[in-house]
Design a protein around this motif. Structure first.
Motif: not given
Ligand code: ATP
Ligand code: MG
Length: 282
Positions: A28-33, A171-180, A204-211
């Motif tokens: 479970s997790l929450t990513l805010e704007k 211009e996505p509202k959520l960007l997921i960047a996997d090991e960018p 105001g993009t939300s980013v899920l940054l995987i690293t």
């Protein structure tokens, strides 16, 4: 305020010869704007699987349970058509090994323009103009001259920026960047992180940054979750988690992360004017 992304008890398992294996376990997790959220954990801990689940890109061999909500809208159970509409406009992903997602036979400009035209009714000319401004925004010099160049004419860092340009084109509202930034040198890495941070500030993009790089997380992320074998062991504001880790695994990860000890808690940010762009191979 509605969260940009919310995962509620998400589990993913893959069918295998020895039975199903659970690779994401009750997450479970929450990513805010406007938030940059880091997901860290060793190889195989399930980070990319979470990203693929959010994007609706898991293979048919995966079984999912739990809920995924994007900007308040439940996405689990949407059909492929609806998901395709969400991808690009609402959410977008820079894949691990991202530069292999570029078509080697096609000019980078046309690839970005195509992404734009897939989601917006733009004339060719308008898509081309917008592409050039995106190339400029991600720091590719001389966009007008380089529009027609195929991927191999660009350096690895530039290709990574082109992939990011394509990912943010709509211009996505959520960007997921996997090991960018993996496999990029520290200077280019800092520029990419600066670019991602700029997106949050400008759009105001939300980013899920995987690293796996804790230095990157400490420099960039507001909050972080530490994963191990499909589970989140610890989550909270980055400063708290790394400043006062409560889980022994987090401490072990910090001790084992050479980038962390070498770099300390800050990454040098090099002004773009100083960057040395790779020479074209014409
Ligand atoms: N399509 C698939 N079929 C079967 N198993 C899979 C599939 N994709 C991933 N897995 C398994 O799920 C687990 C988690 O993989 P995942 O790619 O999510 O890890 P990760 O945390 O992103 O690792 P890395 O840091 O190496 O990228 C691994 O054990 C992997 O072998
Ligand atoms: Mg991965």
């Amino acid at each position: 305020m509605t969260a940009m992304l919310s995962l509620e008890r998400l589990s993913v398992s893959f069918a295998g010869e020895a039975g199903p294996s659970i690779v994401v376990d009750d997450v479970s997790l929450t990513l805010e704007k406007g938030e940059i959220f880091g997901l860290v954990g060793e190889s195989g801990s399930g980070k990319s699987t979470i990203a693929n689940a959010v994007m609706g890109l898991l293979p048919a061999s995966a079984t999912t349970s739990g809920r995924i909500q994007l900007n308040g809208r439940e996405t689990t159970g949407l059909d492929e058509n609806d998901l395709r509409n969400l991808r690009g406009r609402e959410m977008s992903m820079v894949f691990q090994d991202a530069t292999t997602s570029l078509d080697p036979t096609w000019s980078v400009g046309e690839q970005i323009a195509e992404t734009l035209r897939a989601h917006q009714s733009l004339s060719r000319g308008a898509a081309r103009a917008r592409t050039m401004s995106l190339m400029h925004e991600v720091g590719i010099p001389n966009a007008a001259q380089r529009y027609r160049d195929p991927p191999h004419r660009f350096s690895g860092g530039q290709r990574q920026r082109i992939v990011i340009a394509a990912a943010i084109a709509n211009e996505p509202k959520l960007l997921i960047a996997d090991e960018p930034t993996t496999a990029l040198d520290v200077t280019i890495q800092a520029q990419i992180l600066e670019l991602i941070n700029g997106l949050r500030h400008q759009h105001g993009t939300s980013v899920l940054l995987i690293t796996h790089d804790l230095g990157v997380v400490s420099e960039t992320c507001d909050r972080v979750a530490v994963m191990h074998r499909g589970r989140i062991l610890e989550t909270g504001p980055t400063r708290d988690v790394f400043g006062n880790p409560s889980h022994p695994y987090t401490r072990a990860l910090m001790a084992a992360n050479p980038a962390w000890s070498r770099r300390g808690s800050r990454l040098p940010v090099v002004p773009r004017e100083w960057s040395i762009e790779e020479v074209r191979h014409d």
